[in-house]
Design a protein around this motif. Structure first.
Motif: not given
Length: 428
Positions: A234-238, A316-325
């Motif tokens: 999920l850290t690809i959201g950077v 991060p445990q959500l069914d549709e988690p957000l990307l982080t920055g």
């Protein structure tokens, strides 16, 4: 000390190296080497031109390697002699890596060593170079990009008398806000970028969800051999904060799975692309020193991780988690092989409470150095709210607030630097 010179792509490039104190308040103690690269337009070699010190983003970003002049450098070389500094801990300036830091000793000694790798020490290094290259009492111009702008404000606090002008792009720091306050606003901006990204590429919402679900149930390995966890993916959201960030991220997700497989399999192309984003092998100092760069008189205590726990939308445990920055988390230090040997020292730095102040508020309020700053309205990395507040507290600082560019606007257009130079010269 000059160590080499060559001509390339219309530039004369001269390498310099100086010895400086590890702790500048202990001049008789340990020393390190600091490297900087002087660049001048080839046709102006030997001419007397004003110096421009470029302070790179980071922390942990080495100075640019001028294979060919980038747009901002082309503009700068029209009337400046440019010095590209490898800030201490990066490039050829006493680099901090998993190969070098263990030589310092056990983690407590490593943490003490790293405490000397913040903006105040970088500015003191720059002063050694200024005296060596420009002259004992001569001033030079400074251009700070992102974290380089943080360093420029520290420079204005510590040695304004040696600054002819300062230009800052995407890098006006909060002067007093603690790290958790920074991240509370930053998470809002990252959430906005997620919404815009998934609105632009609706199919990628399902792709991110599918990858996360796959990683939760399969042992997936990156090219370097370590397991790829959902939270690290999920850290690809950077990438969402760069001008071109949306497109590369979309095309990365576009090839996530091997087509035609009986069961889902993440493609090698995708895993190599993810590794290129989430690995800190080329800039290991960033996750170690990112939060300490905000520390002033109190511990940062992994602020981004603490604030994330306040944000159900970033679970991060959500069914549709957000990307982080651009946030850094303790798990990255353990899961990234390039960082594992730095993890214990990073934990100690996170608990350090005796960080000295980086900014002199009285000196900034009395500033008489011309300062111009580009504030990017939608900046995901350095939020405009704090930048605008800082601008109000620095006497004479002129701002250009724009949504024409993202955080990397300096690299995208020579117009950014041209405008800031004109503002400082009173032409705009």
């Amino acid at each position: 000390m000059q160590i080499s010179r060559f001509r390339h792509a219309g530039m004369t490039v001269t390498d310099h190296e100086v010895r400086v104190a590890l702790a500048h308040d202990e001049p008789d103690g340990a020393t390190i080497s600091v490297f900087a690269r002087e660049v001048v337009a080839a046709e102006r070699t030997g001419l007397d031109q004003p110096w421009l010190l470029f302070l790179q983003g980071g922390p942990g970003g080495k100075g640019p390697r001028p294979a060919s002049p980038a747009s901002w450098l082309t503009r700068a070389l029209k009337d400046h002699r440019v010095l590209l500094l490898d800030q201490r801990g990066t490039g050829r300036s006493a680099p901090i890596t998993r190969q070098t830091l263990p030589r310092v000793g056990w983690p407590e000694l490593q943490a003490e060593h790293l405490a000397h790798f913040r903006a105040d020490s970088i500015v003191a290094d720059a002063e050694v170079l200024r005296r060596e290259l420009v002259g004992e009492e001569s001033a030079w111009h400074v251009l700070g990009q992102s974290y380089g702008g943080f360093c420029a404000l520290t420079y204005l606090s510590q040695a304004p008398e040696f600054l002819a002008s300062v230009a800052i792009t995407g890098g006006l720091p909060p002067l007093t806000a603690p790290a958790e306050e920074v991240y509370r606003i930053s998470y809002d901006r990252v959430a906005e970028k997620n919404a815009r990204f998934f609105d632009t590429f609706p199919q990628d919402r399902d792709r991110v969800t599918a990858v996360v679900q796959h990683l939760r149930t399969h042992d997936v390995r990156l090219p370097t051999g370590e397991q790829l966890s959902p939270e690290r993916f999920l850290t690809i959201g950077v990438e969402l904060g760069a001008t071109s960030g949306f497109d590369p991220l979309h095309y990365l997700l576009d090839e996530a799975f091997v087509p035609g497989s009986d069961t889902p399999v993440l493609s090698e192309t995708f895993l190599a692309g993810v590794h290129a984003v989430v690995s800190y092998a080329t800039r290991p100092l960033f996750p170690v020193m990112h939060e300490p760069s905000y520390g002033q008189g109190e511990a940062t205590r992994w602020a981004a991780d603490r604030v994330r726990r306040e944000r159900p939308d970033f679970d991060p445990q959500l069914d549709e988690p957000l990307l982080t920055g651009e946030m850094t988390y303790p798990f990255q230090l353990r899961q990234d092989p390039a960082l594992a040997d730095l993890a214990d020292a990073a934990d100690l730095l996170a608990e350090r409470t005796d960080w000295p102040a980086l900014y002199d508020l009285e000196a900034l309020a009395a500033n008489d150095v011309p300062v111009a700053a580009a504030i990017y309205h939608d900046d995901m990395y350095v939020v405009r709210e704090h930048s605008l507040e800082t601008a109000r507290r620095v006497r004479g600082l002129r701002t250009w607030v724009t949504n024409e560019f993202e955080h990397d606007g300096l690299r995208q257009s020579a117009d950014v630097l041209d405008r800031l130079l004109a503002m400082n010269a009173g032409r705009l």
